[in-house]
Write an enzyme that holds these catalytic residues in place. Structure first.
Site, PDB file in Angstrom:
ATOM      1  N   SER A 128      12.351  49.645 -19.168  1.00  0.00           N
ATOM      2  CA  SER A 128      12.056  49.783 -17.775  1.00  0.00           C
ATOM      3  C   SER A 128      12.719  50.942 -17.226  1.00  0.00           C
ATOM      4  O   SER A 128      13.716  51.508 -17.723  1.00  0.00           O
ATOM      5  CB  SER A 128      12.419  48.858 -17.005  1.00  0.00           C
ATOM      6  OG  SER A 128      12.311  48.953 -15.777  1.00  0.00           O
ATOM      7  N   TYR A 154      18.069  41.725 -14.434  1.00  0.00           N
ATOM      8  CA  TYR A 154      17.188  42.748 -15.066  1.00  0.00           C
ATOM      9  C   TYR A 154      17.628  44.238 -15.325  1.00  0.00           C
ATOM     10  O   TYR A 154      17.269  44.711 -16.505  1.00  0.00           O
ATOM     11  CB  TYR A 154      16.084  43.013 -13.923  1.00  0.00           C
ATOM     12  CG  TYR A 154      14.668  43.514 -14.324  1.00  0.00           C
ATOM     13  CD1 TYR A 154      13.905  42.690 -15.007  1.00  0.00           C
ATOM     14  CD2 TYR A 154      14.483  44.857 -14.220  1.00  0.00           C
ATOM     15  CE1 TYR A 154      12.687  43.342 -15.432  1.00  0.00           C
ATOM     16  CE2 TYR A 154      13.349  45.346 -14.505  1.00  0.00           C
ATOM     17  CZ  TYR A 154      12.325  44.892 -15.298  1.00  0.00           C
ATOM     18  OH  TYR A 154      11.186  45.114 -15.795  1.00  0.00           O
TER      19      TYR A 154
HETATM   20  N1  LIG Z   1       5.022  46.103 -14.080  1.00  0.00           N
HETATM   21  C1  LIG Z   1       6.047  46.812 -13.992  1.00  0.00           C
HETATM   22  O1  LIG Z   1       6.314  47.417 -13.090  1.00  0.00           O
HETATM   23  C2  LIG Z   1       7.051  47.065 -15.045  1.00  0.00           C
HETATM   24  C3  LIG Z   1       8.115  48.141 -14.867  1.00  0.00           C
HETATM   25  C4  LIG Z   1       8.804  48.327 -16.184  1.00  0.00           C
HETATM   26  C5  LIG Z   1       8.980  47.580 -16.954  1.00  0.00           C
HETATM   27  N2  LIG Z   1       8.033  46.397 -17.029  1.00  0.00           N
HETATM   28  C6  LIG Z   1       8.220  45.743 -18.106  1.00  0.00           C
HETATM   29  O2  LIG Z   1       6.842  45.433 -18.800  1.00  0.00           O
HETATM   30  C7  LIG Z   1       6.959  44.147 -19.775  1.00  0.00           C
HETATM   31  C8  LIG Z   1       5.718  43.473 -19.509  1.00  0.00           C
HETATM   32  O3  LIG Z   1       5.548  43.375 -18.000  1.00  0.00           O
HETATM   33  P1  LIG Z   1       4.145  43.247 -17.106  1.00  0.00           P
HETATM   34  O4  LIG Z   1       4.456  44.154 -15.923  1.00  0.00           O
HETATM   35  O5  LIG Z   1       3.024  43.556 -18.113  1.00  0.00           O
HETATM   36  O6  LIG Z   1       4.324  41.851 -16.926  1.00  0.00           O
HETATM   37  P2  LIG Z   1       3.061  40.603 -16.938  1.00  0.00           P
HETATM   38  O7  LIG Z   1       3.789  39.362 -16.106  1.00  0.00           O
HETATM   39  O8  LIG Z   1       1.940  40.941 -16.793  1.00  0.00           O
HETATM   40  O9  LIG Z   1       3.252  40.334 -18.518  1.00  0.00           O
HETATM   41  C9  LIG Z   1       4.326  39.713 -19.131  1.00  0.00           C
HETATM   42  C10 LIG Z   1       3.798  38.829 -20.094  1.00  0.00           C
HETATM   43  O10 LIG Z   1       5.178  38.149 -20.730  1.00  0.00           O
HETATM   44  C11 LIG Z   1       4.832  36.841 -20.974  1.00  0.00           C
HETATM   45  N3  LIG Z   1       6.518  36.090 -21.118  1.00  0.00           N
HETATM   46  C12 LIG Z   1       7.062  35.802 -20.020  1.00  0.00           C
HETATM   47  N4  LIG Z   1       8.304  35.314 -20.423  1.00  0.00           N
HETATM   48  C13 LIG Z   1       8.016  34.994 -21.747  1.00  0.00           C
HETATM   49  C14 LIG Z   1       8.662  34.477 -22.680  1.00  0.00           C
HETATM   50  N5  LIG Z   1       9.712  33.629 -22.565  1.00  0.00           N
HETATM   51  N6  LIG Z   1       8.235  34.136 -23.995  1.00  0.00           N
HETATM   52  C15 LIG Z   1       6.806  34.550 -24.122  1.00  0.00           C
HETATM   53  N7  LIG Z   1       6.331  35.446 -23.376  1.00  0.00           N
HETATM   54  C16 LIG Z   1       6.838  35.587 -22.131  1.00  0.00           C
HETATM   55  C17 LIG Z   1       4.247  36.293 -19.706  1.00  0.00           C
HETATM   56  O11 LIG Z   1       3.658  35.109 -19.933  1.00  0.00           O
HETATM   57  C18 LIG Z   1       3.420  37.232 -19.541  1.00  0.00           C
HETATM   58  O12 LIG Z   1       2.010  37.275 -20.153  1.00  0.00           O
HETATM   59  C19 LIG Z   1       8.012  43.405 -19.294  1.00  0.00           C
HETATM   60  O13 LIG Z   1       9.181  43.683 -20.345  1.00  0.00           O
HETATM   61  C20 LIG Z   1       8.659  44.085 -17.879  1.00  0.00           C
HETATM   62  O14 LIG Z   1      10.011  43.789 -17.678  1.00  0.00           O
HETATM   63  C21 LIG Z   1       7.143  46.129 -16.236  1.00  0.00           C
END
Ligand SMILES: NC(=O)c1ccc[n+]([C@@H]2O[C@H](COP(=O)([O-])OP(=O)(O)OC[C@H]3O[C@@H](n4cnc5c(N)ncnc54)[C@H](O)[C@@H]3O)[C@@H](O)[C@H]2O)c1
Length: 248
Positions: free
Chosen positions: A139, A152
């Protein structure tokens, strides 16, 4: 990019950035293992890929579930060439001095320990195969602090640490390890935190120098590229994909 004959494994593959990775790997010819805490979600995504898809439901903070995932993946496809570790949670905000320990432990367990456990299995399999590529989803909070989110921030800094250690350890043994650091990206995770509030979304858009949040497929494109042969000399990289937010 051609992933024909290769197997990709994506954690958090039922939603957002992970789902976009699944779609891009599949479009480029890979078999894809879709792992998520939502088994229903993972199976629905995998079903769309026919025999080239495999769904798995389990909490990837749990070492036993992680072991089951990799046993199943190997039983079905016999190899894991590429892995994107995208499963993650944002957790709740709180003042540093009063931050609840339970909240700290859960986010560290999913975002950091879960990635570590998956990387261990991925590395063992890739060492036996003679190579592979891992991409962790960190991130912008892997570089910069997110005030109110010590858990986080620490987890995402930690993911970059794991990425660098593994890149060095496996550099001479054919395994490349990289990370993508997304900026604010409009995924279901982000939509939940915005809560349908247009004003809040506009505020989030305005925090990004591009004037808009990223799209899942823009983050996935970087992760899939890092797993591809086109990135054959890239390892240990923490790639910001964030509309010029961090500019380190
Ligand atoms: N969306 C943003 O702005 C953003 C920014 C920086 C980093 N991220 C990172 O990107 C990654 C994906 O996030 P996203 O935004 O697509 O979120 P999202 O919630 O759409 O997808 C995350 C997925 O991870 C799954 N998940 C959560 N906990 C879990 C567990 N214990 N075991 C297995 N699966 C699990 C959820 O069910 C979900 O399907 C994450 O690591 C997040 O921290 C997102």
């Amino acid at each position: 990019m051609d992933f024909s004959g290769k197997t990709a494994l994506v954690t958090g593959g039922a939603s957002g950035i992970g789902l976009a990775c699944v779609e891009q790997f599949a479009a480029a010819g890979a078999n894809v293992v879709v792992a998520d805490i939502s088994g229903e979600g993972a199976n629905a995504v995998a079903a769309k890929l026919g025999p080239k898809g495999l769904g798995f439901g389990g909490d990837l903070a749990d070492p036993l579930a992680v072991a089951d995932l990799f046993d199943l993946a190997m039983a079905r496809f016999g190899r894991v060439d590429c892995a994107v570790n995208a499963a993650g949670i944002s957790g709740n905000w709180g003042a540093f001095e009063d931050f609840p320990l339970e909240e700290w432990h859960r986010v560290i367990a999913v975002n950091l320990t879960g990635v570590f456990l998956c990387m261990q299995h991925e590395a063992r399999i890739m060492l036996k195969q003679g190579g592979g590529a891992i991409c962790n989803i960190s991130s912008g909070a892997g570089f910069l602090p997110a005030p109110g989110m010590p858990h986080y921030t620490a987890s995402k800094h930690g993911v970059l640490g794991l990425t660098k250690v593994a890149a060095k350890e496996y550099a001479a043994r054919g395994i490349r390890v990289n990370a993508v650091c997304p900026g604010a990206t409009l995924t279901p995770m982000m939509e939940k935190s915005i809560g349908g509030d247009a004003e809040r979304q506009a505020l989030m858009d305005a925090t990004v120098p591009f004037g808009r949040m990223g799209r899942s497929e823009e983050i996935a494109a970087a992760a899939v590229w890092l797993c591809s042969d086109a990135a054959s000399f890239v390892s240990g990289e923490s790639m910001a994909v964030d509309g010029a937010s961090v500019c380190r």
